[in-house]
Design an enzyme around this catalytic site. Structure first.
Site, short mmCIF file in Angstrom:
data_model
loop_
_atom_site.label_atom_id
_atom_site.label_comp_id
_atom_site.label_asym_id
_atom_site.label_seq_id
_atom_site.Cartn_x
_atom_site.Cartn_y
_atom_site.Cartn_z
N PHE A 1 14.32 -29.67 26.27
CA PHE A 1 14.21 -29.00 24.98
C PHE A 1 12.82 -28.40 24.77
O PHE A 1 12.64 -27.48 23.97
CB PHE A 1 14.56 -29.96 23.84
CG PHE A 1 13.42 -30.84 23.38
CD1 PHE A 1 12.65 -30.49 22.28
CD2 PHE A 1 13.14 -32.04 24.02
CE1 PHE A 1 11.62 -31.30 21.85
CE2 PHE A 1 12.11 -32.85 23.59
CZ PHE A 1 11.34 -32.48 22.49
N LYS A 2 11.82 -28.90 25.51
CA LYS A 2 10.46 -28.37 25.36
C LYS A 2 10.39 -26.88 25.71
O LYS A 2 9.49 -26.17 25.24
CB LYS A 2 9.49 -29.15 26.24
CG LYS A 2 9.50 -30.67 26.03
CD LYS A 2 8.97 -31.06 24.68
CE LYS A 2 9.02 -32.56 24.45
NZ LYS A 2 8.07 -33.32 25.24
N ASP A 3 11.32 -26.40 26.53
CA ASP A 3 11.33 -24.97 26.88
C ASP A 3 11.50 -24.09 25.64
O ASP A 3 11.03 -22.94 25.62
CB ASP A 3 12.47 -24.65 27.85
CG ASP A 3 12.25 -25.25 29.23
OD1 ASP A 3 11.09 -25.32 29.66
OD2 ASP A 3 13.25 -25.64 29.87
#
Length: 485
Positions: A118-120
């Site tokens: 999800f950090k993308d």
């Protein structure tokens, strides 16, 4: 739009582009907007219409960003968002698709990006913003970050090859999964520097904060941040709360709850801000693992930080955190934006082991005012949740997402609105736990087929901020070609 530090009693304003490159405030506080923009029915309706258009997610992102950025031209924001959220980088045309897991429970898929985490969602935008602003100023930036698993690879993939940028990423030695290590250490780019620190994630985070607190070093070496202490990360994450809400509802008066696996309070803090803006969010469920400092606070009002020795190594390692940096932003809001008290709590009390707000009137009605609930999971809970979903629903999820699903189910009977569990990563990143739960290796997406074969590029260092600073200085001297002056 002015930004202020959570610890500045004078509320000295800063611009978006200044805090974008600076990260942590000079007084050690975190930046927040002086006021949150408020959403109205017409705005929500227009965003519904926008999201269903081709490249709808990037268009929605641009409109959200414009609420928070007034020192970058609107047309440039459109271009930045369009470059960040494309199907060349994300594996699904929706960027963030939403699927039904079971009655009343949905999954918001945040792991379609280049590193399957999800950090993308924030890092791809941050890379575009950094490169844009550095080029505009003719400057360089040396990014210093800490990761417990996914932030590092997302940052490195977002920043690799960009003009005027170096990345120095601290990782807790031996604390990431083999896949996570391969993603980061397999990169062989002249502007990427991996550092394995002798300690846990909180130690890495402390080194980042100590280095950022050295004002002269930070200024002279243009040190910036990509961890969730950087406001731009949270700003980007607000977008997917809005997108998930739109995909689950049909009218603007329908509310949705979110269950969010979190260790550093960054992901769910974006949901808190979206709710403060007026997005129809009912409940925000804080899902933790055995490192349950946040669950304990929301149950008792006690924020009790743990030492490195007390921080468990778990099967959801990205949440193995016992000092949640972003939590300061929420407490600032909780206390009515009282910078003096916030500075005392996080600048003094946390160093002494924590604080209690159990008897504070602000905490007593916090659940109703801000919508927070919480729950924690064990390894056995994760394995059971993964096994059940695989066998009964034909869905394989990673262990962090399993923490979120478990927390959602813990509260489902007491919540009348649909619950969206925000996915953390694809199962391939945590193969050992998936095999334990299902007896099968997780599917490896085609884009990751050869990732385990790459040579490793990483430097081992002691848990010492001065050693890290010297490594940064040496690396800058050895790579002058990165400079963009």
């Amino acid at each position: 739009m002015d930004y202020i530090s959570t610890r500045d009693t004078t509320r000295k304003p800063a611009t978006f582009t200044d805090i974008l490159l600076g990260g942590l405030a000079p007084d050690g506080g975190l930046y927040l907007p002086a006021t949150y923009p408020q959403l109205d029915d017409a705005t929500l309706t227009s965003w519904r219409e926008l999201l269903v258009q081709p490249e709808g997610y990037s268009k929605l992102a641009a409109e959200v960003l414009k609420l928070y950025i007034d020192d970058i031209p609107a047309k440039d924001i459109d271009g930045i968002a369009a470059r960040a959220y494309t199907t060349a980088k994300f594996a699904h045309e929706d960027i963030v698709p939403v699927t039904i897991l079971e009655d009343g429970l949905y999954i918001g898929h945040l792991s379609e990006g280049p590193t399957a985490a999800f950090k993308d969602m924030a890092m791809q935008l941050l890379g575009e913003l950094f490169e844009y602003e550095l080029a505009r100023r003719g400057e360089t930036l040396n990014i210093l970050g800490a990761t417990s698993g996914d932030t590092g690879s997302s940052a490195e993939y977002a920043m690799r090859g960009r003009d005027g940028i170096r990345v120095f990423m601290l990782t807790p030695a031996g604390r990431m999964t083999p896949f996570q290590q391969a993603q980061m250490f397999g990169l062989d780019d002249p502007n990427i520097f991996n550092i394995a620190l002798d300690g846990v994630f909180d130690d890495c985070q402390d080194v980042v904060k100590a280095t950022s607190a050295d004002a002269r070093f930070k200024r002279d070496n243009r040190i910036g941040a990509v961890n969730s202490i950087n406001w731009a990360r949270l700003m980007a994450q607000i977008v997917y709360y809005i997108a998930c809400w739109i995909r689950v509802t049909e009218t603007n008066d329908q509310k949705v709850s979110f269950s969010v696996p979190t260790g550093n309070f960054g992901d769910i803090c974006a949901g808190h801000i979206a709710r403060q803006m007026g997005l129809p969010i009912d409940r925000l469920i804080v899902a933790t693992n055995e490192n349950d400092v946040l669950d304990e606070f929301f149950r008792t009002g006690d924020y009790r930080v743990r030492s490195s020795a007390e921080t468990f190594e778990t099967s959801s390692p990205s949440m193995d955190i016992s000092r949640a940096s972003n939590f300061e932003r929420f407490v600032f809001d909780l206390l009515g934006c009282d910078a003096e008290r916030t500075a005392d709590l996080f600048g003094v009390k946390v160093k002494q082991g924590g604080f209690s707000l159990a008897d504070d009137p602000a905490f007593v009605d916090a659940a109703e005012r801000f919508g927070f609930l919480s729950s924690s999971s064990t390894h056995a809970d994760r394995v059971k949740t993964i096994a059940d979903a695989a066998s009964r629903l034909n869905v394989v999820m990673d262990p962090h997402t399993a923490d979120g699903v478990k927390a959602a189910r813990d509260w489902a009977d007491q919540i009348s609105t649909p619950i969206v569990c925000l996915e953390t990563a694809l199962p391939v990143k945590f193969a050992d736990t998936i095999v334990e739960a299902t007896g099968k290796e997780p599917e490896v997406p085609e884009r990751f087929k050869n990732i385990m074969k790459a040579d490793r590029h990483v430097t081992d260092l002691p848990n010492d901020a001065e050693k890290v600073k010297q490594f940064i200085l040496d690396s800058i001297a050895e790579t002058p070609e990165i400079a963009n002056d």
